[in-house]
Design an enzyme around this catalytic site. Structure first.
Site, PDB file in Angstrom:
ATOM      1  N   TRP A  44       0.624  -1.675   0.199  1.00 10.69           N
ATOM      2  CA  TRP A  44       0.092   0.063   0.161  1.00 10.69           C
ATOM      3  C   TRP A  44       0.424   1.247  -0.113  1.00 10.69           C
ATOM      4  O   TRP A  44       0.102   1.415  -0.420  1.00 10.69           O
ATOM      5  CB  TRP A  44      -0.890   0.430   1.306  1.00 10.69           C
ATOM      6  CG  TRP A  44      -0.369  -0.515   3.058  1.00 10.69           C
ATOM      7  CD1 TRP A  44      -0.295  -1.028   3.003  1.00 10.69           C
ATOM      8  CD2 TRP A  44       0.848   0.990   3.562  1.00 10.69           C
ATOM      9  NE1 TRP A  44       0.591  -1.518   4.219  1.00 10.69           N
ATOM     10  CE2 TRP A  44       1.048   0.175   4.593  1.00 10.69           C
ATOM     11  CE3 TRP A  44       0.597   2.338   2.830  1.00 10.69           C
ATOM     12  CZ2 TRP A  44       1.896   0.681   5.285  1.00 10.69           C
ATOM     13  CZ3 TRP A  44       1.887   2.756   3.464  1.00 10.69           C
ATOM     14  CH2 TRP A  44       1.957   1.879   5.052  1.00 10.69           C
ATOM     15  N   ASN A  45       1.993   1.589   0.484  1.00 14.23           N
ATOM     16  CA  ASN A  45       3.026   2.611   0.923  1.00 14.23           C
ATOM     17  C   ASN A  45       3.065   2.743  -1.158  1.00 14.23           C
ATOM     18  O   ASN A  45       2.998   4.842  -0.813  1.00 14.23           O
ATOM     19  CB  ASN A  45       4.229   2.190   1.218  1.00 14.23           C
ATOM     20  CG  ASN A  45       4.986   1.531   0.818  1.00 14.23           C
ATOM     21  OD1 ASN A  45       4.660   0.258  -0.338  1.00 14.23           O
ATOM     22  ND2 ASN A  45       6.095   1.129   1.776  1.00 14.23           N
TER      23      ASN A  45
ATOM     24  N   PRO B 214      -3.195  -5.877  -6.114  1.00 13.87           N
ATOM     25  CA  PRO B 214      -2.743  -4.291  -5.528  1.00 13.87           C
ATOM     26  C   PRO B 214      -3.388  -4.819  -3.394  1.00 13.87           C
ATOM     27  O   PRO B 214      -4.008  -5.787  -3.108  1.00 13.87           O
ATOM     28  CB  PRO B 214      -3.202  -3.280  -5.852  1.00 13.87           C
ATOM     29  CG  PRO B 214      -5.165  -3.779  -6.216  1.00 13.87           C
ATOM     30  CD  PRO B 214      -4.101  -4.941  -6.710  1.00 13.87           C
ATOM     31  N   ALA B 215      -2.678  -4.559  -2.668  1.00 13.37           N
ATOM     32  CA  ALA B 215      -3.028  -4.030  -1.153  1.00 13.37           C
ATOM     33  C   ALA B 215      -4.477  -3.715  -1.303  1.00 13.37           C
ATOM     34  O   ALA B 215      -4.615  -2.771  -1.717  1.00 13.37           O
ATOM     35  CB  ALA B 215      -1.250  -3.335  -0.434  1.00 13.37           C
TER      36      ALA B 215
ATOM     37  N   GLY C 184       6.288  -6.838   0.346  1.00 12.51           N
ATOM     38  CA  GLY C 184       5.989  -6.660   1.902  1.00 12.51           C
ATOM     39  C   GLY C 184       6.776  -7.053   3.009  1.00 12.51           C
ATOM     40  O   GLY C 184       7.993  -7.115   2.652  1.00 12.51           O
ATOM     41  N   SER C 185       5.671  -7.708   3.220  1.00 14.40           N
ATOM     42  CA  SER C 185       6.767  -7.407   4.890  1.00 14.40           C
ATOM     43  C   SER C 185       7.526  -9.618   4.497  1.00 14.40           C
ATOM     44  O   SER C 185       7.111 -10.004   4.051  1.00 14.40           O
ATOM     45  CB  SER C 185       5.410  -8.465   6.572  1.00 14.40           C
ATOM     46  OG  SER C 185       4.755  -9.497   5.772  1.00 14.40           O
TER      47      SER C 185
ATOM     48  N   GLU D 172      10.594  -8.881  -2.632  1.00 16.13           N
ATOM     49  CA  GLU D 172      11.262  -7.693  -1.936  1.00 16.13           C
ATOM     50  C   GLU D 172      10.617  -7.382  -0.896  1.00 16.13           C
ATOM     51  O   GLU D 172      10.025  -6.663  -0.705  1.00 16.13           O
ATOM     52  CB  GLU D 172      11.186  -6.470  -2.939  1.00 16.13           C
ATOM     53  CG  GLU D 172      11.805  -4.913  -2.676  1.00 16.13           C
ATOM     54  CD  GLU D 172      11.415  -3.891  -2.116  1.00 16.13           C
ATOM     55  OE1 GLU D 172      11.651  -3.490  -0.628  1.00 16.13           O
ATOM     56  OE2 GLU D 172      10.398  -3.709  -2.465  1.00 16.13           O
ATOM     57  N   LEU D 173      10.994  -7.463   0.656  1.00 17.49           N
ATOM     58  CA  LEU D 173      11.025  -7.629   1.951  1.00 17.49           C
ATOM     59  C   LEU D 173      10.938  -6.553   3.101  1.00 17.49           C
ATOM     60  O   LEU D 173      11.828  -5.414   2.582  1.00 17.49           O
ATOM     61  CB  LEU D 173      10.748  -9.057   2.329  1.00 17.49           C
ATOM     62  CG  LEU D 173      11.007 -10.040   1.440  1.00 17.49           C
ATOM     63  CD1 LEU D 173      10.836 -11.493   1.778  1.00 17.49           C
ATOM     64  CD2 LEU D 173       9.436 -10.271   0.656  1.00 17.49           C
TER      65      LEU D 173
ATOM     66  N   GLU E 156      11.439  -3.277  12.508  1.00 15.05           N
ATOM     67  CA  GLU E 156      10.824  -2.232  11.062  1.00 15.05           C
ATOM     68  C   GLU E 156       9.780  -0.725  12.260  1.00 15.05           C
ATOM     69  O   GLU E 156       8.814  -1.496  12.350  1.00 15.05           O
ATOM     70  CB  GLU E 156      10.788  -2.251  10.350  1.00 15.05           C
ATOM     71  CG  GLU E 156      10.945  -1.444   9.240  1.00 15.05           C
ATOM     72  CD  GLU E 156      10.583  -1.881   7.190  1.00 15.05           C
ATOM     73  OE1 GLU E 156      11.119  -0.956   7.072  1.00 15.05           O
ATOM     74  OE2 GLU E 156      10.458  -2.689   7.174  1.00 15.05           O
TER      75      GLU E 156
END
Length: 490
Positions: A158-159, A183-184, A238-239, A260-261, A392
């Protein structure tokens, strides 16, 4: 001539499958809200397994023709998509601000950033070369060619609701893959608007398929892609826990993955650094999108000889940042994405203060502005036992740690499971070479706070994932190498 749309024309609520706008098979919908106010922007399709399967079916039908299209024809479609994004940058920027909360200037900047990936990969589509292998035996010719991996499932956060999906879809389409995407749940509207523009640009039916799903339905929908042999690659931002789930769940079909975490980026300020430049770089890296970026510095290590001066300079600049809704032209930081984000930031700050941190500025919610606002914060005297040192924060909070020598700083910076981005400031050329080589990260900023570029490989090491986005290396992640051996030539 590209068409310019009003914001209201870009807001769509249905799934985009096989070139058509369709409701979820089960007829369910969920609300997308404005994080600045909590107001509902639009209801969108709440997809499940049936919708995911329909998207894959469409992608499978479209794949042979798109794979076999001339590279220049795929490039032309991407160039038209890029032109539409640029032409509609203002409306798309307002849409990002509306559903994600970032100020309009940042939202529009994200549009141009995302569009740069589309333009880059449009050009790269015409440069997918193979190799002629030097002859090893008489009468035998060997070569290697590159082919699209097949259907790609793209799952985005979402960012950065436009940039993240653009930099996944663009290389996939350039390579000749077809795409299913989700998407988120917090920010599906921007992605749906991109699908609308892709359709207008001439992306053939079934080449790009996009579904939205609520938090409850997201995993069941994605699980269908993970189990489907026709989906040959998953690309996810994401996470780390979700990334590990995707890797495990796709193992049975041995999909190719780009993950890409999470990050826990260190930012080191040595005693020979230009402190004014370091403060400016930290502000750019940390407070973009209110600290809600995967490469945002989470731990700031400052040499004890310049610690107090740096802390004073930083606190003064941070205290002057304007927090306001995206509708305020002067806004520099908007709301956090939701209540969960605010709760985490509050927990981290309260924990740090309870363990001896000093609040130099901020350190509180700004409830008078709305439900999801937090003051930009600088904390002095941070220590490794604080939660924010290993988790984080994903918000506008800067903890300042002290160090006394280079080895100590590098050891502390690398003392994490993550390795996405690292930053350091120094004017010593010998130190720059030493430190850059020793930092365990996929991306290193040297006297620079803004790292991402469509021409550079973006990605991490350790538990920050694998695979790269952007650059020629990012295109390779959507291609398979086929070895051709031809005999009987003599």
């Amino acid at each position: 001539m590209t068409k310019r749309y009003e914001l209201s024309e870009l807001i769509r609520g249905d799934n985009f499958i096989d070139g058509e706008w369709v409701a979820a098979v089960a007829g369910k919908r969920f609300d997308v809200t404005n994080p600045a106010t909590g107001e509902v922007i639009r209801e969108v399709a709440d997809s499940d397994t049936a919708d995911a399967r329909a998207a894959t079916d469409a992608a499978a039908r479209a794949f042979p023709a798109w794979r076999d299209a001339l590279a220049r024809d795929r490039a032309a479609v991407l160039h038209r998509w890029h032109a539409l994004m640029v032409e509609n940058a203002d409306a798309l920027g307002r849409l990002i601000s509306l559903e994600q909360g970032k100020p309009f200037a940042e939202g529009r900047g994200e549009v141009m950033y995302g569009a740069s990936y589309v333009a880059w990969f449009a050009d790269e589509a015409t440069r997918i070369y193979g190799d002629l292998i030097p002859q090893q035996q008489r009468g035998k010719r060997m070569s290697a060619i590159k082919e699209p991996v097949g259907i790609v499932a793209a799952i985005t956060p979402w960012n950065f609701p436009l940039a993240m999906i653009a930099r996944k879809i663009a290389p996939a389409l350039a390579a000749g893959c077809t795409v299913v995407a989700k998407p988120a749940e917090d920010t599906p509207l921007t992605a749906l608007a991109l699908a609308m523009l892709a359709d207008e640009a001439g992306v053939p039916p079934g080449v790009l398929n996009l579904i939205s799903a609520s938090r409850d339905n997201a995993m069941p929908a994605v699980a269908d892609w993970l189990a489907d042999n026709r989906v040959r690659k998953v690309t996810f931002t994401g996470s780390t826990p979700v990334g590990k789930y995707l890797a495990r769940a796709s193992a049975d079909t041995l999909k190719k993955l780009s993950l890409e975490l999470g990050g826990n980026a260190p930012f080191i300020v040595f005693d020979d650094a230009d402190l004014e430049a370091a403060v400016t770089g930290l502000l750019a890296a940390k407070f973009r999108n209110g600290g809600q970026t995967c490469v945002s510095p989470n731990r700031v290590y400052v040499h004890s000889g310049v610690y107090e001066r740096f802390a004073d300079l930083l606190a003064t600049r941070v205290a002057a940042l304007k927090v306001a809704p995206a509708s305020d032209p002067a806004a520099q930081i908007g709301p956090m994405i939701n209540e969960r984000a605010i709760d985490k930031i509050t927990r981290h700050v309260d924990d740090a203060v309870s363990r001896g941190a000093r609040v130099l500025t901020g350190g509180k919610r700004l409830a008078e502005l709305g439900p999801n606002y937090y003051a930009p914060t600088v904390l002095a005297d941070a220590t490794p036992d604080m939660h924010m040192s290993c988790d984080e924060t994903f918000g506008p909070v800067v903890p300042l740690f002290r160090f006394d020598d280079e080895a100590e700083a590098i050891g502390a910076a690398n003392d994490t499971l993550f390795g996405l981005a690292s930053y350091f400031y120094s004017q010593d050329v010998r130190r720059i070479d030493r430190v850059a080589r020793q930092l365990e990260a996929g991306i290193v900023g040297i006297n620079e706070g803004i790292l991402a570029s469509e021409a550079a490989p973006f990605g991490g090491v350790k538990e920050s994932g694998y695979g790269r986005e952007g650059s020629k290396y990012g295109l390779d992640d959507y291609l398979s190498i086929k070895y051709l051996c031809q005999g009987g030539l003599e």
